[in-house]
Design a protein around this motif. Structure first.
Motif, short mmCIF file in Angstrom:
data_model
loop_
_atom_site.label_atom_id
_atom_site.label_comp_id
_atom_site.label_asym_id
_atom_site.label_seq_id
_atom_site.Cartn_x
_atom_site.Cartn_y
_atom_site.Cartn_z
N MET A 94 1.13 -1.14 -0.71
CA MET A 94 0.22 0.18 -0.08
C MET A 94 1.08 1.44 -0.33
O MET A 94 0.06 2.25 -0.96
CB MET A 94 -1.14 -0.12 1.90
CG MET A 94 -1.92 1.11 1.16
SD MET A 94 -3.03 1.23 -0.32
CE MET A 94 -3.55 3.15 -0.38
N LYS A 95 2.24 1.64 1.13
CA LYS A 95 2.26 2.54 1.23
C LYS A 95 3.65 2.19 -0.57
O LYS A 95 3.54 3.89 -0.29
CB LYS A 95 3.69 2.32 1.93
CG LYS A 95 4.43 4.05 3.05
CD LYS A 95 4.97 2.73 4.04
CE LYS A 95 5.31 4.84 4.56
NZ LYS A 95 6.48 4.23 5.64
N ASP A 96 3.84 1.79 -0.93
CA ASP A 96 4.22 1.55 -1.94
C ASP A 96 3.71 2.29 -3.47
O ASP A 96 4.57 2.69 -3.88
CB ASP A 96 5.16 -0.29 -2.49
CG ASP A 96 6.48 -0.45 -1.33
OD1 ASP A 96 6.66 0.49 -0.77
OD2 ASP A 96 6.52 -1.61 -2.17
N LYS A 97 2.63 1.38 -3.68
CA LYS A 97 1.90 2.00 -4.29
C LYS A 97 1.57 2.84 -4.06
O LYS A 97 1.77 4.36 -5.18
CB LYS A 97 0.54 1.01 -4.06
CG LYS A 97 -0.10 0.62 -5.60
CD LYS A 97 -1.82 -0.60 -4.92
CE LYS A 97 -2.00 -1.69 -6.30
NZ LYS A 97 -2.65 -1.82 -5.23
N LEU A 98 1.33 3.87 -3.26
CA LEU A 98 0.99 5.31 -3.07
C LEU A 98 2.12 6.09 -2.74
O LEU A 98 2.38 7.43 -3.56
CB LEU A 98 0.90 5.60 -1.72
CG LEU A 98 0.46 6.63 -1.09
CD1 LEU A 98 -0.99 7.17 -2.09
CD2 LEU A 98 0.43 7.49 0.53
#
Lengths: 346, 534
Positions: free
Chosen positions: A1-5
């Motif tokens: 999720m953090k990576d996607k953001l």
């Protein structure tokens, strides 16, 4: 999720996220302060159309490898001459506007060619040289405006020599594009002609970029060594890009003037290149990459910011020219940010 | 005089770069006062080994290495060049690291300046202390005298002949008090013969003072002259360690090149020499920095696969770049008997030459552009392909480009997500195939390929080479392939020219002996053969 953001932020670009957030918060404030959103939107559209062609002039410069065209005042000066000639010929309306453009184009081609030749000699430091080429040309033309043999009372001072600092276009081609087929919906006015003209110019540039010469120009800007190996004349296509940029600058200032209602001479063009540079950078362009979409997004965001900031700032702090200060901080800040990204790697 | 204790011992050194093993269990042992020659072709692993010895960051940022380094019998971990220096390991660089505007003394003493010892100076912070120029000059003089260099120590480095600069580099290293091991990385490459002789003498003198020397070179006669022992590496493998007295130039040449077993497609020998000449070079000079070609003469026949080999820096890369007009060149070039206008890439392309550059990412590709445009662009610009003509202006034909790109992707088996993928995201081998696809789009009669397999994995290598053979056989394209990998040339070429010092040292058949190849590569072939004749 953090990576996607993270990926998402990277794709959209941090500066644009900041600008958009800032713009949105200004809009919220505008609503709170009871300002007319429709009015603000109309202003934004007008200013987008007004500055759009000047911003578009950045695209060929970036793509052909000369970088951000800080030498835009060169093109602007050519456009101003065209604008003056059409008044001197005592033309009115569309003929005046068209003549202004037609006169300025050949001048801009010659100037752009010389500018391109200059930039080919200073590869690697084009942007610095371009900035000063722009400054010098504006200063030189300040003398030029004093001695050019224009006779019309509208252009020249009646007493003494030289041209007026501000020449009104009322009765000539003031707002000729803005008012063409303009649509009013309540408080919202859409400057149809102006926007159509901007779209047409963008379309022309897009067509040029898809042509053989345009593709060669992009290759030269992207990788000069590749271009040489592909049998392309690097200097020729860099000059081609400079000419294109200068011509667009000339047309851009005529569009700007008709919307503004005045032609401004002497020191006025000095820093006009900077706001165009800031706008295209906000749009997501870099020193090496630019596209037509960057022009639209950038101009809209940048001008929207200024349009909304002014009344909001006036409501918040009644003192002074806060909007102007905001504009300077934002535009120069963006330029600074973009320049620190130059050669930032792959 | 020579102690039996080894100063430096590197044992079982292995190193991988991104899964590719570049060094495999290398052992190196050097005694004080010994000159130890380290031999190997380009890519044999010499530089990597030295980078490990110096603790270069490129080693540590790629996962370190396996094995042990012992200095004076003690195990050491070298993590940075600075630490290597502190431990007494010095290096004379191939490219001079000198500051032109400083005097010789200042260069020798840089960052090791001597400080005046008066009272006020003692109170100053370190970086503001006065330096003792007289004392520094004296010490610099001493170092220069050791090397028998008569030059004044107060002269500025700028403008000195190359030979002197080399000596100043050496003087700087031997001036360091604790120096134990000194590495000479191809020190004679840029020197004239007499300068090289001086250097070799100086090396012997330094060795006599008890410093161990690692001598990296390609020149076998120099090895025979000064070295005590020789270690030979090949493809990251330790081949042998010999005493100079037990070997000779021929054996070293053979060991350096070695026969490598390659399972590449072999093709039948052709009767090449009866074909017309496709490319003829006479007195051909190319000013490509680092790869200069000097007065070269060469004939390449129609329909052959012609290999150009040789060591790095000898000029083999310059030939193709010169023919394509990418670097200033002069001389006579005939293509199919007709003269070619030099220094004009467009003209070269018009004459049906196509080039796949050795600098794939720098010259070969538009990295942020799609595969299809990369393939189409040169043909579009030079042959007006892929364009729709509207009289007044032209537009690129999207459909033609797409069809052609898909065809090429299929033919050359380019692994990608589609023709719109940007080439930066492709692997090295696939990028190379895009380059070849672009060259083929020009429908060339003569294809020049430089370093086609550099930096690509073994599977892709075979595919690229097979493709070249196929093009030669099926389309009759004359292929000129330049490569540092001799084995690769020998597996696909009809004839191979070895370039040395900007000239053709000789032309060999692929099945010629390793000794001949080795001798030619080191530029000894003609010298030795002429001696034999006498």
């Amino acid at each position: 999720m953090k990576d996607k953001l993270h990926v998402y932020i990277k794709q959209f670009g941090l500066p644009r996220i900041i600008i958009v957030t800032f713009l949105l918060s200004l809009c919220v404030l505008a609503v709170i302060y009871n300002l007319s959103i429709a009015g603000l939107l109309s202003d934004t559209l007008v200013r987008t159309g007004m500055h759009g062609v000047l911003v578009l002039a950045m695209v060929p410069g970036i793509l052909c490898g000369i970088g951000l065209n800080f030498g835009l005042p060169l093109g602007i000066l050519c456009g101003l001459i065209g604008g003056l000639v059409s008044i001197e010929l005592d033309l009115v309306g569309f003929p005046a506007f068209t003549t202004a453009i037609l006169v300025s184009i050949p001048i801009a081609i010659v100037v752009g060619w010389g500018y391109g030749v200059l930039l080919n000699r200073v590869k690697g430091s084009e942007m610095t040289i371009a900035t000063y080429a722009g400054f010098s040309a504006v200063s030189l033309m300040s003398i030029g405006w004093m001695i050019l043999p224009f006779k019309s009372d509208e252009i020249a001072w009646i007493i003494g020599g030289g041209l007026r600092t501000t020449i009104t276009l009322t009765g000539r081609y003031d707002k000729i594009l803005n008012d063409f087929a303009a649509i009013s919906i309540g408080n919202l006015t859409i400057p149809t002609g102006l926007l159509l003209f901007l779209i047409a110019m963008n379309l022309i540039v897009w067509v040029i970029l898809q042509s053989k010469a345009g593709i060669a120009m992009k290759a030269v800007g992207d990788n000069p060594r590749f271009a040489t190996a592909a049998g392309l004349n690097v200097n020729k296509y860099r000059t081609f890009g400079s000419i294109l940029s200068t011509v667009l600058g000339a047309i851009g200032i005529i569009v700007y003037s008709q919307s503004f209602g005045f032609i401004q001479l002497y020191q006025a063009p000095m820093f006009m290149g900077f706001s165009a540079v800031a706008a295209i950078l906000i749009g997501g362009a870099t020193v090496k990459k630019a596209s037509i979409s960057h022009v639209f997004i950038g101009t809209f965001l940048f001008q929207g910011l200024l349009v909304v900031a002014l009344p909001v700032a006036n409501k918040m702090l009644t003192a002074g020219s806060l909007a102007e200060i905001t504009r300077i901080i934002v535009s120069n800040g963006i330029i600074l940010y973009a320049l620190t990204q130059v050669g930032g790697g792959e | 005089m020579k102690s039996q204790e080894s100063v430096l011992k590197m044992s079982n050194i292995s190193k991988e770069y991104y899964g590719t093993r570049v060094l495999n269990n290398i052992n190196l042992e050097i005694r004080a006062g010994e000159i130890h020659a380290l031999l190997g072709e380009n890519g044999a692993g010499k530089s990597t080994l030295m980078n490990i010895l110096f603790g270069m960051s490129v080693i540590h940022s790629t996962g370190g290495f396996d094995g042990e380094i012992e200095l004076d019998g003690e195990k050491v971990d070298i993590n940075s060049p600075l630490q290597a220096m502190d431990l007494g390991i010095g290096m004379v660089h191939q490219e001079f690291m000198l500051i032109p505007g400083y005097t010789i003394t200042e260069n020798i003493k840089l960052n090791r300046e001597l400080i005046k010892k008066d009272f006020i100076n003692n109170l100053m912070p370190t970086s503001l202390k006065q330096i003792d120029l007289d004392e520094m000059n004296k010490e610099a003089r001493k170092a220069l005298d050791t090397l028998d260099i008569g030059i004044e120590e107060w002269i500025k480095v700028a403008g000195l002949p190359v030979g002197y600069m080399q000596f100043i580099e050496i003087a700087r290293e031997i001036d360091k008090q604790n120096i134990k091991v000194l590495v000479f990385d191809e020190p004679t490459a840029v020197l004239t013969e007499s300068e090289a002789d001086n250097l070799l003498k100086a090396m012997k003198k330094i060795a006599r003072s008890g410093i161990a020397i690692i001598f990296i070179t390609h020149r076998l006669d120099e090895v025979m002259e000064v070295a005590d022992n020789i270690t030979i590496l090949r493809d990251g493998q330790f081949i042998t360690r010999k005493s100079k007295d037990d070997t000779n130039v021929f054996e070293m040449a053979e060991l350096m090149v070695g026969r490598q077993i390659e399972s590449l497609a072999k093709h039948e020998a052709k009767d090449i020499e009866n074909q017309p000449v496709a490319v003829s070079l006479r007195k051909f000079n190319v000013a490509m920095p680092g790869e200069e070609v000097r007065d070269l003469n060469l004939d390449i026949y129609k329909g052959e696969i012609f290999g150009i080999g040789g060591l790095a820096g000898q000029g083999k890369i310059g030939i193709a770049n010169g023919i394509m007009g990418l670097y200033p060149s002069r001389g006579n070039v005939l293509i199919d008997g007709q003269p070619l206008a030099l220094n004009n890439p467009k003209e070269s392309i018009k004459r049906n030459l196509a080039f796949v550059s050795e600098d794939r990412r720098g010259v070969g590709l538009l990295l942020d552009t799609s595969i299809e445009m990369n393939i189409a662009i040169t043909a579009m610009q030079n042959k007006n392909k892929f364009l729709r003509d509207y009289k007044l202006f032209s537009q690129k034909s999207h459909r033609q480009i797409r069809t052609h790109a898909l065809d090429m992707i299929k033919q050359l088996d380019i692994r990608c997500t589609g023709p719109e993928q940007i080439v930066r995201r492709l692997s090295g081998g696939n990028q190379q195939k895009v380059c070849i696809a672009r060259a083929l789009t020009l429908d060339p009669m003569i294809l020049l390929v430089s370093e086609p397999t550099r930096g690509i994995d073994i599977g892709a290598k075979k595919l690229v080479l097979d493709t070249l053979i196929k093009l030669n056989k099926e389309l009759g394209i004359t292929i000129i392939i330049t490569s540092s990998e001799l084995a690769e040339l020998r597996s696909i070429c009809h004839r191979i020219a070895i370039v040395s010092e900007g000239k053709i040292e000789g032309i060999l058949m692929p099945d010629a002996s390793d000794t001949d190849y080795g001798l030619m590569m080191s530029g000894e072939y003609n010298k030795l053969k002429s001696k034999e004749v006498i």
